[in-house]
Every structure is written in C-alpha cells, then in structure tokens.
Design a protein around this motif. Structure first.
Motif, PDB file in Angstrom:
ATOM      1  N   VAL A   1       0.839  -1.193   0.000  1.00 27.27           N
ATOM      2  CA  VAL A   1       0.000   0.000   0.000  1.00 27.27           C
ATOM      3  C   VAL A   1       0.877   1.246   0.000  1.00 27.27           C
ATOM      4  O   VAL A   1       1.762   1.389   0.838  1.00 27.27           O
ATOM      5  CB  VAL A   1      -0.934   0.005   1.243  1.00 27.27           C
ATOM      6  CG1 VAL A   1      -1.780   1.262   1.278  1.00 27.27           C
ATOM      7  CG2 VAL A   1      -1.807  -1.244   1.254  1.00 27.27           C
ATOM      8  N   LEU A   2       0.639   2.138  -0.964  1.00 25.34           N
ATOM      9  CA  LEU A   2       1.381   3.395  -1.050  1.00 25.34           C
ATOM     10  C   LEU A   2       0.404   4.523  -1.348  1.00 25.34           C
ATOM     11  O   LEU A   2      -0.621   4.309  -1.994  1.00 25.34           O
ATOM     12  CB  LEU A   2       2.411   3.346  -2.187  1.00 25.34           C
ATOM     13  CG  LEU A   2       3.607   2.390  -2.085  1.00 25.34           C
ATOM     14  CD1 LEU A   2       4.443   2.472  -3.353  1.00 25.34           C
ATOM     15  CD2 LEU A   2       4.465   2.711  -0.875  1.00 25.34           C
ATOM     16  N   THR A   3       0.732   5.733  -0.895  1.00 21.83           N
ATOM     17  CA  THR A   3      -0.036   6.890  -1.350  1.00 21.83           C
ATOM     18  C   THR A   3       0.477   7.230  -2.749  1.00 21.83           C
ATOM     19  O   THR A   3       1.590   6.855  -3.112  1.00 21.83           O
ATOM     20  CB  THR A   3       0.164   8.105  -0.432  1.00 21.83           C
ATOM     21  OG1 THR A   3       1.538   8.513  -0.550  1.00 21.83           O
ATOM     22  CG2 THR A   3      -0.118   7.779   1.030  1.00 21.83           C
ATOM     23  N   PRO A   4      -0.326   7.975  -3.540  1.00 20.25           N
ATOM     24  CA  PRO A   4       0.150   8.346  -4.883  1.00 20.25           C
ATOM     25  C   PRO A   4       1.489   9.080  -4.836  1.00 20.25           C
ATOM     26  O   PRO A   4       2.353   8.858  -5.688  1.00 20.25           O
ATOM     27  CB  PRO A   4      -0.972   9.242  -5.404  1.00 20.25           C
ATOM     28  CG  PRO A   4      -2.188   8.774  -4.689  1.00 20.25           C
ATOM     29  CD  PRO A   4      -1.734   8.358  -3.325  1.00 20.25           C
TER      30      PRO A   4
ATOM     31  N   PHE B   1       4.226   6.659  -4.207  1.00 21.39           N
ATOM     32  CA  PHE B   1       4.480   5.878  -5.409  1.00 21.39           C
ATOM     33  C   PHE B   1       5.418   6.621  -6.358  1.00 21.39           C
ATOM     34  O   PHE B   1       6.367   6.050  -6.889  1.00 21.39           O
ATOM     35  CB  PHE B   1       3.174   5.521  -6.129  1.00 21.39           C
ATOM     36  CG  PHE B   1       3.428   4.987  -7.506  1.00 21.39           C
ATOM     37  CD1 PHE B   1       3.907   3.700  -7.682  1.00 21.39           C
ATOM     38  CD2 PHE B   1       3.274   5.803  -8.624  1.00 21.39           C
ATOM     39  CE1 PHE B   1       4.198   3.226  -8.940  1.00 21.39           C
ATOM     40  CE2 PHE B   1       3.566   5.333  -9.891  1.00 21.39           C
ATOM     41  CZ  PHE B   1       4.027   4.043 -10.046  1.00 21.39           C
ATOM     42  N   ARG B   2       5.149   7.915  -6.552  1.00 17.64           N
ATOM     43  CA  ARG B   2       5.997   8.693  -7.477  1.00 17.64           C
ATOM     44  C   ARG B   2       7.442   8.711  -6.995  1.00 17.64           C
ATOM     45  O   ARG B   2       8.380   8.542  -7.779  1.00 17.64           O
ATOM     46  CB  ARG B   2       5.463  10.122  -7.596  1.00 17.64           C
ATOM     47  CG  ARG B   2       4.296  10.203  -8.554  1.00 17.64           C
ATOM     48  CD  ARG B   2       3.731  11.604  -8.713  1.00 17.64           C
ATOM     49  NE  ARG B   2       2.346  11.485  -9.125  1.00 17.64           N
ATOM     50  CZ  ARG B   2       1.298  11.690  -8.341  1.00 17.64           C
ATOM     51  NH1 ARG B   2       1.465  12.100  -7.102  1.00 17.64           N
ATOM     52  NH2 ARG B   2       0.078  11.506  -8.777  1.00 17.64           N
TER      53      ARG B   2
END
Lengths: 279, 243
Positions: free
Chosen positions: B205-208, B211-212
């Motif tokens: 699970v990652l926040t957007p 992720f970037r």
C-alpha cells in the motif's frame, strides 16, 4: 515455461481504423477513451455460495463466488483467517480458451487480485479466528470468466469485491474448544463477512501511444502493454501489475495513476450500490 | 514447525537492518559466461541474492507449431532451487514461479530484436541459487546480460531493482527481511537508455505521492545497475575488439 503467445492476426485496415478512432478521442463503440462501458453487478446470484456476484462490463461477464470452510490458520498468522483466490478462464468464455488447469494468464489474474485484497486488508482476517491458533474461517474466493470481451481484470475485481462484501458467515457454535470441535449450521447465515475497505482495479491500456480505459476485446488485441492499478476507496494505491509485451514511460505511468485514482471511484460506487441493493 | 517471529525494527537512526542508507543498493557482483554450454550466461548477486541466467538460441523451435513466421519466440522460466530459501521449496513449479516467468519474459520482450530471427526460439532460464529479496529483478538483470553474452541483438539492456516501504520509509533494493515485514514491495525493471519501463509490480500500500517517489528511486537504482552491466560487458568483450 512462459512462451511468447501467438499474436492475433489483426488486418492492417482494422488496426488503422481503430487508431483513427482513438486519435479522435473515442473507443470504437463511440465512448470517450477513459469511459467505461455500462457496468452491471448482481450479487447473490448463486444461493449455495456464502457470497456471489456476477459483474458485467459491456459484454464481458465474470462470476465470483465465496465458500467458507473451517480450517487451520497459517503457522505465521495463528490468529487470522485464510484467504485463497483462484481464477479460471472458462472455455465457454472465448474460442481461444481451452479446457484444463489455469494457464499463466489465469494464475496472474488471480494473484493480482489476491495481492490487491490482501495488502490493504480488505477482509478483516483478524476477525475470522474462531479458536485462535486452531480453527479459523478459510475464505475461498473463486473467479470464473464467463464471457470475454476485454478488460477481464477490472471485471474480475468488481465481481470479487461484490461477492466478498455480500458474503454472510453461517451460524456456528464452539462445542469443545480443547478438541476444536465446532458445529456449523450452513443453512442459517447470520453476520456479514467483515470488510475493512473497498478496492477496485483500473487497467490502463496502451494502444498506439494512447492511454485507454476499458477496451473491448478488439481494441485490447492491439494494445502493446497494460498497467493494472488497484485503488482503495480512501485513495491509496494497493497493487499494480504491468502486463503485455510493450513498455510504459515514466510519464505514462504517472498519467495512468491519475486516471486510475479518478476512475476507481465510479467502480467502487457501483460495487457499493449493488451490495446495498441486496440488503 | 515455523515459529512466529517478532518483527524487528527495520530503521534505526536512519540506517537499515543491514546498515545501508535508504537509497543505497546492496553490493552488486556480476560475472559473465559462467556456463560453458549455454550461448550466453550470467551470474548476478545483489548482496546475498544470487541468480544465474542462461540463454540458448536463437535455435530451432520444438514443438514446431509454436514457431512464429515473423519473429523469434521467447521462452522464459524463472525458478527457485529447492534449497535457495529458508524453507525448502518443492521443485514442482509454483503459481508464483509461473507468474514471475511471464512477468520476466514480458520485461525482456521489448528489448530483444526478435524480428531478426523468425521461426526460432530464444530460451531463457533463470535459476535462483540463493534468495534474499529481489530475486525477480536480479533475474531480469542477469537475463539481459546473458542475452547480450549470447550475442543476441537488443535495443537496450534491461535492469531491475525493487523499492520497498519499511517502517514508513522508502528503501531501495529491499532484502528478504524488509520484504517480509515491510509495508510495500515494488519491483521495477527498465531499459534505462531508452527510458522505457518494462516491469512494474506493486505488492503493498502506497499513497500516490509515495508511489511517485518510489518510482524515481527505483529508476535511479536501475541506472546504477545499468552502468555495472555495461562495465561487465566491456570488461569481457572490449579487449577482444581491440585485437
């Protein structure tokens, strides 16, 4: 061994026709590139399953069912239930699907869905222990592709999520905690399967350098690569898988994420609507 | 029986469990042409992860019906040796190995100029000798080198590395413990010279925003590994061309 699949023969004239429509910003069925076909989800279609759902995206149909069984927990998670996901591409679904054990595509689909459910803890497995360390609920989630007109992964996740969210746990009582004897009344279903949050999968297809959502089978056959992005209702990215023989640039990946975050809302809404309509 | 192990602290004073900084790769070792019979081979080590790749081909396809008239087929098998991990792995192909064989093949397909060798096959065998996290990405790195060692024309090399999130911190090139107890594992492979991402998976699970950052961290690591790949190839082949 994974072998380069046989490439479907797409006549140049058809390829050019698809490309010229995409260039105008539309699917071949006249939708905008990032719009889904009509989505229909029906839950409880299989009464013998503890939970089930039939999801349709256009002509694509996927049936997911949940069976609950008593079993032992995994040794490393003694106080949690067990989730097992399988997928099968029925030979009824497409002239290109053969009977037999799941191939690499079916295995990949099942594993992508499994991870997208497991990592964000979609099901509260910690609430599925009956006698901790001994007896837990085993959640068997089986996905059957019934009719293939593209975008199987998004449809499978819709069906899977709706089936899980509409699953009811049968009535049971612990007869003897020491021996682990439990009496289950399969006919009487009482409490719902505890669900922490909803997720949806949005697959972004790269067709002639365009980023396209929900392609039909005809369009999907000319896609060079696909990026499946699973998104939770609270806006986290909970799973991802690049598929296909092509590539994505960093910029295309970032654009795909933005698309997926936006489009997932619509999918999660339709799952919730379908589940609440049943209750 | 498996005992339930407590999760150790994964980040202490900004350092990781094996003493690395968050954006630091493990020591990477590359050896080319380690097998006599294979047309190309490479042994790649990311710390304690040791992966062997062997390439045969382009060669005749058997059975004949899988041959393609306009290109070579690529056949790829990723496999873990039975003693490569803590628990013995059954030698029967697992669902994980079947998926990874596909994912790795698709990571290499865009690089190999298969159109030059119609009606043939290029066979890639990836054997994990010792698993300590990042075996699929080390496998991609090794396979690309083995392809180059076999003299198969490619658009670019492919290199891979996994980024993870442990105790809330994004870390490059995760090892087994970080994978097991971390919040996310994101394997990435790319053709660095062409800026093309050919493998991308996220398990976690990652926040957007995370992720970037994770993606650019992975691409940074991949470019470093790419330099090591080129150096290894030059070391073996540059002297030959100078003769």
């Amino acid at each position: 061994m994974s072998i380069t699949p046989e490439q479907p023969i797409v006549p140049r004239i058809k390829y050019n026709a698809i490309r010229s429509v995409l260039m105008k910003g539309y699917h071949i069925d006249k939708r905008p590139l990032t719009e889904y076909r009509p989505i229909e989800i029906r839950v409880g279609v299989v009464p013998n399953a503890e939970g089930s759902a039939l999801a349709r995206i256009g002509n694509t149909q996927v049936l997911a069912g949940v069976k609950l069984e008593l079993g032992s927990p995994y040794p490393d998670t003694p106080n949690e239930g067990v989730l097992i996901v399988n997928a099968e591409f029925l030979p009824a679904a497409s002239p290109t699907f053969e009977p037999g054990p799941p191939d690499e595509n079916a295995i990949e689909l099942a594993r992508v869905i499994d991870r997208s459910l497991r990592e964000p803890r979609v099901i509260a497995l910690d609430k599925l222990a009956i006698i901790p360390g001994k007896k837990v609920w085993v959640v068997w989630l089986d996905i059957y592709v019934m009719d293939h007109d593209g975008n199987l992964l998004d449809a499978s996740m819709l069906a899977a999520m709706a089936a899980l969210a509409s699953t009811k746990i049968p009535k049971y009582e612990v007869v003897d905690p020491a021996s682990g004897e439990i009496r289950v009344d399969k006919k009487t279903r009482v409490e719902p399967l505890p669900v922490n949050r909803f997720v949806a999968t949005v697959t972004v297809n790269k067709i002639c350098d365009f980023l396209v959502i929900d392609p039909t089978l005809e369009e999907e056959l000319v896609a060079s690569a696909r990026l499946a992005i699973s998104v939770s209702e609270d806006g986290f990215i909970v799973g991802m898988q690049k598929m296909g023989m092509g590539f994505f640039t960093e910029d295309e990946v970032k654009k795909s994420i933005d698309l997926a975050l936006d489009r997932a809302k619509l999918l999660i809404d339709s799952i919730k609507k379908a589940v609440s309509a049943q209750q | 029986m498996v005992s339930v192990k407590e999760k150790p602290p994964l980040i202490v004073d900004g350092k990781r469990i094996d003493g690395r900084r968050p954006d630091e790769l493990r020591p990477i070792r590359i050896e080319l042409g380690v097998l006599k019979n294979a047309d190309g081979s490479a042994l790649v080590e990311y710390g304690n992860t040791k992966v062997l790749a062997a390439v045969y081909g382009p060669r005749e396809v058997l059975p004949k019906h899988i041959a393609m008239t306009d290109r070579a087929v690529i056949r790829c098998r990723y496999r873990m040796l039975s003693f490569s991990a803590e628990e013995r792995k059954s030698p029967a192909p697992s669902r994980r190995e079947i998926e990874l064989s596909k994912v790795i093949r698709e990571a290499l397909e865009p690089a190999v100029m298969t159109e030059l060798y119609p009606r043939t096959t290029i066979d890639i065998f990836i054997e994990v000798l010792n698993a300590d996290g990042g075996t699929r990405t080390a496998g991609v790195t090794a396979a690309a080198l083995a392809l180059a060692d076999a003299g198969i024309p490619m658009r670019d090399l492919v290199a891979g590395v996994a980024v993870g999130k442990v105790d809330g911190v994004l870390v490059l090139d995760i090892n087994e413990i970080e994978d097991m107890y971390g919040e996310a594992d994101m394997p990435v492979a790319a053709m660095p010279g062409l800026n093309k991402i050919t493998l991308l998976q996220l398990n976690g699970v990652l926040t957007p925003e995370e992720f970037r950052q994770a993606l650019s961290m992975a691409l940074m690591g991949i470019r470093k590994i790419y330099e090591l790949q080129k150096e290894a190839l030059r070391k073996k082949y540059a002297s030959t061309t100078e003769e």
